[in-house]
Design an enzyme around this catalytic site. Sequence first.
Site, PDB file in Angstrom:
ATOM      1  CB  CYS A   1      35.989  44.413  48.249  1.00 18.39           C
ATOM      2  SG  CYS A   1      37.716  44.955  48.276  1.00 18.39           S
TER       3      CYS A   1
ATOM      4  CG  HIS B   1      42.844  45.655  46.101  1.00 17.85           C
ATOM      5  ND1 HIS B   1      42.437  46.795  45.454  1.00 17.85           N
ATOM      6  CD2 HIS B   1      41.791  45.262  46.862  1.00 17.85           C
ATOM      7  CE1 HIS B   1      41.193  47.081  45.810  1.00 17.85           C
ATOM      8  NE2 HIS B   1      40.776  46.160  46.651  1.00 17.85           N
TER       9      HIS B   1
END
Length: 342
Positions: free
Chosen positions: A157, A184
Amino acid sequence: MTVRLAINGYGRIGRCFLRALYESTYRDQWQVVAINEPADLASIEYLTRFDSTHGRFPGVVDVSDDALRIDGRPIAITHATEPEQVDWAALGIDLLVECSGRYGTRDQLQRFIDAGCPRVLLSHPAQGAEEVDATTVFGINHDTLRGDERIVSNASCTTNAVVPVLALLDDSFGVDHALLTTLHSVMNDQPLIDGYHHTDLRRTRSAMQSIIPVSTGLARGVERLLPQLAGRVKAKAIRVPTLNVSAIELTLTLRQRVDAAAVNRLMAEAARGPFAGLLAYTEQAHASIDFNHDPHSAVIDGGQTLVSGDTLATLLLWFDNEWGFASRMVDVLSHWHHRWPR
């Protein structure tokens, strides 16, 4: 003809992939016919129907005859822990979406091919570029897929988020060096409370009580896609106690003189033009929750762009680390499918 898909590993990305496929224009052309997940069927059905991050499934979810059903279509459920324990050939699938994250070498992935999977699309980077036939970031190198590949990685990602932005900056201004800091959201390799959990001691600490630095392979992933930047990219990652949506602070020295307006103009034009649908640009006063369920690979927050001196720049990129990535898996699969031998 209907493309028959299977999912191995039905966690966060596996379930998001199914949802993203269902919400896409391919829902009638592609059908998930099998899911392999060690969890019991009742839990699989429940977590498909309800999701704390993305809400209720936008279709009818139930079970019948030991199968999961989506709008009446049956999905065979198996609970194997090894690739060979599923008769993939008997399922008649065209491609397996590998979302367990357990397999990263060619020998490991070949086990799926040998067990009857014609093709495998990984939801994670392989351990090395040579372990797969291609590592693909949609919008950057998806056009290099020939159709005869057997094992393709959708990268990560974070790679999908930052590589298009780095490529734009390098093409326009030249990137000398880059530092990437990923903020994150928590992941399932972290415990809710302190516990013996991981050899990385920081990951033994409570995910919801601390900001926790962790290791990352993002720099290697960037260099795999942008080899011209090899040796000039460093990265670190910090987990933050939110359920979803992450950010990357991209700091870099450029080879041409720029100002914040020039950088933002480049990003805005790319988001309207060649990277439309992949990148977005905003100058509104956003917080991370605003990008939940956002399908873009990254959203550039122009209000956070700064330039110090003439060549030191920093940008902030938002991205839904679940939904954006699952959407790119659908894109890569679509492009790859159109090149399969007929």
